[in-house]
Scaffold this active site. Structure first.
Site, PDB file in Angstrom:
ATOM      1  CE  LYS A 117      47.339  -6.543  79.332  1.00 14.73           C
ATOM      2  NZ  LYS A 117      46.799  -7.549  80.257  1.00 14.73           N
ATOM      3  CB  SER A 119      35.015 -14.547  70.317  1.00 22.98           C
ATOM      4  OG  SER A 119      36.408 -14.391  70.457  1.00 22.98           O
ATOM      5  CG  ASN A 149      38.453 -10.565  76.945  1.00 23.98           C
ATOM      6  OD1 ASN A 149      39.090  -9.844  76.205  1.00 23.98           O
ATOM      7  ND2 ASN A 149      38.983 -11.643  77.524  1.00 23.98           N
ATOM      8  NE  ARG A 186      38.211 -15.484  76.667  1.00 23.07           N
ATOM      9  CZ  ARG A 186      38.263 -14.839  75.505  1.00 23.07           C
ATOM     10  NH1 ARG A 186      37.301 -14.959  74.620  1.00 23.07           N
ATOM     11  NH2 ARG A 186      39.276 -14.044  75.225  1.00 23.07           N
ATOM     12  CD  GLU A 233      42.529  -9.246  77.586  1.00 25.23           C
ATOM     13  OE1 GLU A 233      42.703  -8.015  77.494  1.00 25.23           O
ATOM     14  OE2 GLU A 233      42.469  -9.998  76.602  1.00 25.23           O
ATOM     15  NE  ARG A 239      42.074 -17.471  74.152  1.00 20.75           N
ATOM     16  CZ  ARG A 239      42.026 -16.170  74.439  1.00 20.75           C
ATOM     17  NH1 ARG A 239      41.835 -15.294  73.479  1.00 20.75           N
ATOM     18  NH2 ARG A 239      42.152 -15.754  75.679  1.00 20.75           N
ATOM     19  CE  LYS A 293      43.796  -5.110  78.084  1.00 18.89           C
ATOM     20  NZ  LYS A 293      42.525  -5.043  77.367  1.00 18.89           N
ATOM     21  CD  GLU A 318      39.200  -5.434  75.894  1.00 19.82           C
ATOM     22  OE1 GLU A 318      39.520  -6.629  75.894  1.00 19.82           O
ATOM     23  OE2 GLU A 318      39.460  -4.670  76.833  1.00 19.82           O
ATOM     24  N   GLY A 319      40.684  -7.300  71.668  1.00 17.57           N
ATOM     25  CA  GLY A 319      40.791  -7.971  70.376  1.00 17.57           C
ATOM     26  C   GLY A 319      42.115  -8.662  70.128  1.00 17.57           C
TER      27      GLY A 319
END
Length: 474
Positions: free
Chosen positions: A364, A151, A146, A125, A144, A450, A305, A368-369
């Site tokens: 950064k 998710s 992913n 994604r 970024e 989001r 990254k 992740e997350g």
């Protein structure tokens, strides 16, 4: 960016009524998460947080994000096959970042042994924000990409009808009909199903590798149900189950509880806390196997990254995608300014610039997350502490993106209804399947929007900051 329902946003009674209906609609549609108090039980659940109204998104930038996704799929796949590029790019990072180093050691070990895996599945994604420049025109800027456990493809598939219902109740039926169809969970499942089919063992299962704490299980169930509907058996296991009961048979076929596994779909394994020594051993077992890993460890490394920063260097994209100048141009057009903090004059110069003007940048780490990035005064303090240490090479710097806020209501369980200034982040899902050297599937099956209040610099839905949303193109 104004949406055509600004006229009702400050009508508090209407908004309260719409919010009550929206929550019920979300529960009806299955926009659900387990509760913090009972994260592994489904006998008490609540709605996943979401916006009351869709958020405005510039149509041209939305279309640009979709148009470049297949290019990004090709790029991630090319990086994953380029051992020399990964080795060179991550050389400084693996000296100071133990997590990346351990992933890289497994990658090296698997290559030295010889890959048993012949089919490769990528589900990624690519996330963007809309940067408002000095002239007021918005530009698409990649945050970024992913490449592991991307998710909310499931829950976002069910958020659209909730927003359609809210708009109809507010007398905006025409606008409700203009919201774009979106069902990424079907597209993700099609990719998994294609990999399962090419693996070539009809009795083999798909294994979802899941975390110990599973609040976001319904998002995964959406994809799982699509597979069951295609008569593909799905099992759910944790790393500790793999350690205890996983084994390799003839031809390095992977077995769990005596069942052959065709595809391992990781919804786990993306942060250091996911691993103890047993879990690292389980990960090595999985990577050595013939099963299709989504992602294989090289593809996980492609999403770091440091790789993202290296891609912005002149000539890098051209070397990874030879003979594809149009794809290179589309990809490069989405990049924000990215800067290396490697030891040396270049890294010294950018570190000094960030310490002098920390509000220009985002710091950064290789994580992740969500919820890991550093901003403002915190960024300055961390950089001052590590500016002369090799530890700084475990970070990259990126230009801070300045999106245009819009008004909306963020609906969360047990939270008061409040009008907020919000900013949004658009994610485009990518799915590809490669068999040997042949790309047999390359798609962009859906999107995720989001939204969060402007006071929150960082963090996604799973981190408890952002909420699910639906784009309204303007």
């Amino acid at each position: 960016m104004a949406a055509p329902w600004e006229d009702v946003l400050r009508d508090t009674p209407a908004m309260r009524e719409a919010a009550a209906l929206a929550v019920d609609a979300a529960l009806l549609q299955g926009v659900l998460m387990r509760t913090e108090g009972e994260p592994n039980a489904s006998d008490v659940v609540n709605f996943a947080p979401f916006t009351l109204l869709p958020s405005p998104v510039p149509r041209a930038l939305f279309e640009q994000a979709y148009a470049v996704q297949q290019d990004f799929n090709l790029l991630v796949d090319a990086i994953s096959q380029n051992k020399e590029f990964l080795e060179r790019t991550l050389a400084s990072t693996i000296k100071v970042d133990d997590f990346t180093a351990r992933l890289f050691r497994i990658h090296t070990q698997v290559l030295e042994e010889g890959l048993a895996q012949a089919v490769f599945l990528g589900i990624n994604r690519s996330d963007y924000m809309f940067d408002c420049g000095p002239g007021g025109a918005a530009a698409l800027r990649q945050i970024e990409i992913n490449t592991i456990a991307a998710s909310f493809g499931g829950l976002t598939s069910h958020t659209l009808p909730v927003h359609q219902r809210v708009l109809k109740v507010l007398g905006k039926s025409k606008e409700a009909s203009q919201l774009l169809p979106n069902n990424p969970s079907e597209g993700l499942a099609l990719g998994i199903a294609k990999a399962w089919e090419l693996y070539g063992s009809p009795s083999a299962v798909v294994m979802f590798l899941v975390e110990e704490v599973q609040r976001n299980i319904f998002d995964q169930r959406c994809v799982e149900n699509e597979l069951w509907n295609r008569n593909i058996r799905v099992i759910r296991r944790r790393f500790r189950d793999v350690f205890a009961k996983g084994s390799l048979g003839e031809g390095r076929r992977l077995y769990m509880d005596g069942q052959e596994v065709a595809v391992v779909y990781y919804r786990e394994g993306y942060v250091p806390k996911n691993y103890d020594q047993q879990n690292w051993e389980a990960r090595l077992l999985l990577e050595r196997s013939r099963a299709v890993k989504c992602p294989d460890i090289a593809t996980q490394l492609a999403g770091t990254k440091k790789v993202q920063q290296e891609l912005s260097r002149p000539g890098t994209l051209e070397s990874l995608l030879p003979g594809r100048p149009e794809a290179v141009a589309r990809i490069r057009a989405t990049f924000a300014g990215l800067y290396s903090l490697d030891m040396g004059a270049e890294g010294d110069k950018i570190a000094a610039a960030a310490i002098a003007d920390p509000d220009r940048f985002v710091l950064k780490p290789q994580r992740e997350g969500g919820g890991n990035n550093l901003y403002g005064e915190e960024l300055r303090q961390v950089l001052e502490k590590i500016r002369d240490s090799p530890e700084r090479t475990s970070y990259i710097l990126m230009d801070k993106i300045k999106p245009q806020p819009a008004l909306n209501y963020l609906l969360r369980a047990h939270s008061p209804l409040r009008l907020s200034e919000c900013i949004s982040e658009l994610g485009i899902f990518g799915v590809y399947v490669r068999q040997g050297k042949e790309m047999v599937m390359n798609t962009a099956p859906g999107h995720l929007l989001r939204t969060k209040a402007v006071e929150h610099a960082d963090g996604g839905v799973a981190a408890g900051v952002a909420v699910l949303d639906t784009p309204y193109l303007v």
